[in-house]
Design an enzyme around this catalytic site. Sequence first.
Site, mmCIF file in Angstrom:
data_model
loop_
_atom_site.group_PDB
_atom_site.id
_atom_site.type_symbol
_atom_site.label_atom_id
_atom_site.label_comp_id
_atom_site.label_asym_id
_atom_site.label_seq_id
_atom_site.Cartn_x
_atom_site.Cartn_y
_atom_site.Cartn_z
ATOM 1 N N GLU A 759 28.741 45.201 42.912
ATOM 2 C CA GLU A 759 29.949 44.369 43.023
ATOM 3 C C GLU A 759 29.887 43.381 41.877
ATOM 4 O O GLU A 759 28.945 42.604 41.759
ATOM 5 C CB GLU A 759 29.978 43.665 44.384
ATOM 6 C CG GLU A 759 31.325 43.038 44.721
ATOM 7 C CD GLU A 759 31.469 41.633 44.183
ATOM 8 O OE1 GLU A 759 32.100 41.476 43.107
ATOM 9 O OE2 GLU A 759 30.941 40.717 44.813
ATOM 10 N N CYS A 793 33.277 35.371 44.033
ATOM 11 C CA CYS A 793 33.829 36.530 43.344
ATOM 12 C C CYS A 793 35.251 36.811 43.811
ATOM 13 O O CYS A 793 36.037 37.430 43.092
ATOM 14 C CB CYS A 793 32.943 37.757 43.569
ATOM 15 S SG CYS A 793 32.503 38.039 45.283
#
Length: 999
Positions: A759, A793
Amino acid sequence: MVLHVSDPSLHPGGPNPYENQTLAIARELLSATREKRSLFAQMRDQMRWDDKLLAWTMGNPGLRVQLFRFIDCLPALRSNTEVARHLQEYLSQESVELPSALKGLLNFADASSLPGQAAATTVKTAVETLARKYIAGETVQQALKSIEQLRKQRMAFTVDLLGEAVITETEAQQYLDRYLELMQALTTASQRWSAIPQIDQADGEALPRVQVSVKLTAFYSQFDPLDAVGSQARVSDRIRTLLRRAKELGAAVHFDMEQYTYKDLTLAILKQILLEDEFRDRSDIGVTLQAYLRDSLTDLQGLIAWAKERGCPVTVRLVKGAYWDQETIKAVQHDWAHPVYSLKSSTDANFEAMTRLLLEHHDYLYAAIGSHNVRSQAHAIAIAQALKIPARRFELQVLYGMADKLADALVGQGYRVRVYCPYGDLIPGMAYLIRRLLENTANSSFLRQNLEERPVDDLLAPPAMETQSHLPETLKPAFPNVADTDYADAAERDRAQTALSNLRSQLGQSYLPLIDGQYRNTAETIDSVNPSNPSEVIGTIGLISIDQAEQAIQAAKAAFPAWRKTPASERAAILRRAADLMAERRADLSALMVLEGGKALHQADPEVSEAIDFCRYYADEMERLDQGYAYDLPGETNRYLYQPRGISVIISPWNFPLAIPTGMTVASLAAGNCTLLKPANSTGAIAAKLTEILVEAGIPKGVFQYVPGRGSTVGSHLVQHPDVHMITFTGSQEVGCQIYAEAAVLRPGQKHLKRVVAEMGGKNAIIVDESADLDQAVQGVVYSAFGYSGQKCSACSRVIVMASIYDTFVARLVEATRSLNIGPADQPSTQVGPVIDAAAQSRIREAIAQGKTEATVALEMDAPDTGYFVGPVIFTDVPPTGRLAQEEIFGPVLAVMKAETFGEAIALANGTAYALTGGLYSRTPSHIAQAEAGFEVGNVYINRSITGAIVSRQPFGGFKLSGVGSKAGGPDYLMQFLEPRVITENVQRQGFAPIEGVE
């Protein structure tokens, strides 16, 4: 001191000594409200459009939902064409059964056509007419006309100012100023009013002719129970200003009650202010209690005890409550106990118990009984008559535009009736209107049941108290997420502060690697510091060498055969024990994230919840997958099974220092892999605490190992090692791509291809269209962009706004951001804390400097000098191809972009190499559908913030350059840590095989 109710009849649902008189009075009132009903029936077919809209919703739940959603959206629509288009979009859905008259109205092909324009005008006029039934006026002058008409009917009033949500300090000051102006205008007007003894005098005492109702939280835009002390200080200053001016003018002030989360702090603030010498002898002040709250009777007991201490009465307005749906939904979403009663009858029973308790203590508190339920008002009157309560200490209240016949009947019997009169613009008034429409059209509404002429005995029957929660099963989540801490509870706030104090007394410990079940000394160490105050060392982290990394891999290899054979149920049990330990140490874990990660408490606590959820969810999922699948045919059996991959390396980030390493690690362990955790060095102490929990939970030695080290040496060695089967990474795109490339190389002796799950961030956008609820949109963007200083994020780094609302949105966005509190993470008032370290601070500042060469600075906030702080920055006029619009900055920097069409907005949102999260604020069904289909991100959030994904509910992860792999916290995440196998057996022997079901 709290009163304890010992009389059984004072408990909700207990025997009622006033029952006979209640029924007699109620029958008389009910008869008055039903007069001339037959004439209404005769006129029903000639109702106006606003009456028809309301009547239709009572018989069609699908129409009710869609029509109310349309009404909520209507004030934002700027043309008849938009109104017509939205009307069709909302009401043309399959779930909505339309009356023939409404079908005819919607029978147009083009929203800009004459039929479309006519439909828009008709419906818009109907809704505005409907709104004016419940809203006393859009201006002070209009409100005064309504008030003066009420006085002609011998009714008193209280005025509530409708307005936008207070989300900026400018708006909070404006709220106070508008009330000061309102009180002055009402007082000036009142000087020409003739005296009406029934409402202007009582017991030989002149009563204030002017009364206003205010919302306490609107006096401070950052009102937060977690920051109880700071919120109280800011709110109290403005309340004192209001009360002083009210005294000068001779006006009364009443404080409304809002959402449950604010209740305890609201009561605490008012109790403290009203005990101050300056205000202690004021009896022209009131507070509201809501009977649908399960703890409201206890609150009333507390107010009585407080009033005895104070020595001068205040008024308690007793109401049923207006936010039942919202409170229920919030409790379900947060996995909290439901604060409201599940059944309307329970609320009514509690209301009656509170009415009796309040009226039987009329020497200490004045009563204002607010209800449209004839029985509820009759019960209060019965008690007042029996106790001969003086007129000053008792009045009845209704809402403007509702229960008019009941109000007339009460006035006719000589009681003081006060009408709650909201006034203001229709746009902010829509939320109020929707609540009134919900109340009028709900099946349980007394007004609706009376309109439908239900049998009198049924309407007036004593309300029953529920013995257990009746919350529908459909409202209960499939996976029981753990509840976040509710910091509205003072005990929880105290627990959090105690944990911080205890942690500070233990700083400076050493945290050593765990290799093959033993903590090992290291040649190299690194200090972990508090980013709010870098001179404060949290702990010393031992960094392993390459030799120690090799020892860890060999230990994992040795432990793997036994671990892979350990039954999935036993592995799951260990994870559940770990979850329980985390729950026990929640406050301590949160405190460590506050100090080591610079994460404010309201950001840290949900991370503990997420870590707990990961443990329990992946335990459940592994037990499900372990059952495998069977595909049998006559003469043949087929089994689809899973086995672990082998040795797994977890490389976790600093920004979610507990949740992300926990999720990746326990997923790997649940699947039967031996797992090495290499955390970010900045938050190594938190990972060490996770290690302690896993060891205590029973993870065998060698199965899990804690291996902090340098990424450039140890990290690279682990990724390239031929015995490693899988790498799971969360971090920057640069490092993620490097890992992906290194893992793809086949090393000598390696007999497998490595699996990489990565990720790697995002450049996340929120779109705000012209139909959006701007209160909701501004708050959502601010929270998504600047929560944890933009270091998520999933954080919003771009907001794309339609041109028609661009200037309005930007102005409120800037002011809302300017109102945020910036400071050390351990301060309860802090919303924007530090960034993680000096390197991040320097990188973000460089990006801001570069941004100034390509866009306009709309806001740049100052930040504390001590610590790694960067104040929030908002850029406007951002070019779509510039750095601000394309590169992940990972800090409190927000780029605002303009779009002329919704299609352009979607294109701008999709115009980066990332595809992680995205959001839309819109009340246009077609725009929502377009975003669902065409917004290229892994997680699309509509009409809510884009951070804070919850395990099982919102599995998290993206695509494009945001990463590779299945979504964390989702039903296919564990499959990445497993190898599937199929075993087929021919069970025929000499042509014979048993066939199930055949004899």
